[in-house]
Design a protein around this motif. Structure first.
Motif, short mmCIF file in Angstrom:
data_model
loop_
_atom_site.label_atom_id
_atom_site.label_comp_id
_atom_site.label_asym_id
_atom_site.label_seq_id
_atom_site.Cartn_x
_atom_site.Cartn_y
_atom_site.Cartn_z
N MET A 170 0.85 -1.19 0.00
CA MET A 170 0.00 0.00 0.00
C MET A 170 0.89 1.23 0.00
N VAL A 171 0.37 2.31 -0.54
CA VAL A 171 1.06 3.60 -0.49
C VAL A 171 0.17 4.54 0.30
N LEU A 172 0.77 5.15 1.33
CA LEU A 172 0.00 6.01 2.23
C LEU A 172 0.65 7.39 2.33
N ALA A 173 -0.16 8.37 2.70
CA ALA A 173 0.37 9.69 3.04
C ALA A 173 1.26 9.53 4.27
N ASP A 174 2.33 10.31 4.33
CA ASP A 174 3.32 10.15 5.40
C ASP A 174 2.72 10.23 6.80
N ASP B 21 8.04 8.99 -4.69
CA ASP B 21 8.13 10.36 -5.20
C ASP B 21 6.80 10.89 -5.70
N ASP B 22 6.04 10.06 -6.39
CA ASP B 22 4.79 10.54 -6.97
C ASP B 22 3.86 9.37 -7.18
N ALA B 23 2.59 9.66 -7.28
CA ALA B 23 1.56 8.68 -7.63
C ALA B 23 0.64 9.34 -8.65
N GLY C 264 0.02 12.93 -6.93
CA GLY C 264 0.33 13.14 -5.53
C GLY C 264 -0.63 12.43 -4.60
N LYS C 265 -0.82 13.00 -3.40
CA LYS C 265 -1.69 12.38 -2.40
C LYS C 265 -3.11 12.18 -2.90
N GLY C 266 -3.58 13.07 -3.74
CA GLY C 266 -4.93 12.97 -4.27
C GLY C 266 -5.15 11.71 -5.11
N ALA C 267 -4.06 11.17 -5.66
CA ALA C 267 -4.16 9.98 -6.48
C ALA C 267 -4.28 8.71 -5.65
#
Length: 112
Positions: free
Chosen positions: A63-67, A97-99, A108-111
């Motif tokens: 998973m990729v999460l906001a920090d 770095d980016d999503a 970014g986080k919105g993605a």
């Protein structure tokens, strides 16, 4: 953003998944995996013959999460997956770095 990769025992997937949903983690990828760590598998007997199982079934969650969510997610995973015995698993953290959301090119986080 941080990518979290988790390798856990197969029996713990429901507990980890439910615990992550409770803290607000919305997306994850779950894969069936096989491998071993320090325990190097184990020996079993089948029909009177001994054989070595050196690749143990595991579950891998990505998973990729906001920090700001990462530490809470890590603590939640450890609490849900821990048995206290060898083979509980590992958690790996990597910076992202980016999503990019393919549907609308949101970045970014919105993605996430």
């Amino acid at each position: 953003m941080t990518k979290i990769e988790v390798v856990i025992q197969t029996a713990k997937i429901d507990a980890v998944k439910d615990a992550l949903h409770e803290i607000g983690v919305e997306g994850m990828t779950v894969l069936e995996a096989r491998g071993h760590g320090r325990q190097k598998g184990h020996t079993e007997f089948y029909r009177g013959r001994e054989y070595t199982v050196d690749l143990i079934p595991k579950i891998k969650i990505e998973m990729v999460l906001a920090d700001e969510m990462v530490e809470k997610a890590v603590e939640t995973i450890m609490a849900a997956a821990r048995t206290g015995k060898i083979g509980d698993g590992k958690i790996f953290l990597s910076k992202v770095d980016d999503a990019i959301r393919i549907r609308n090119a949101e970045r970014g986080k919105g993605a996430l």
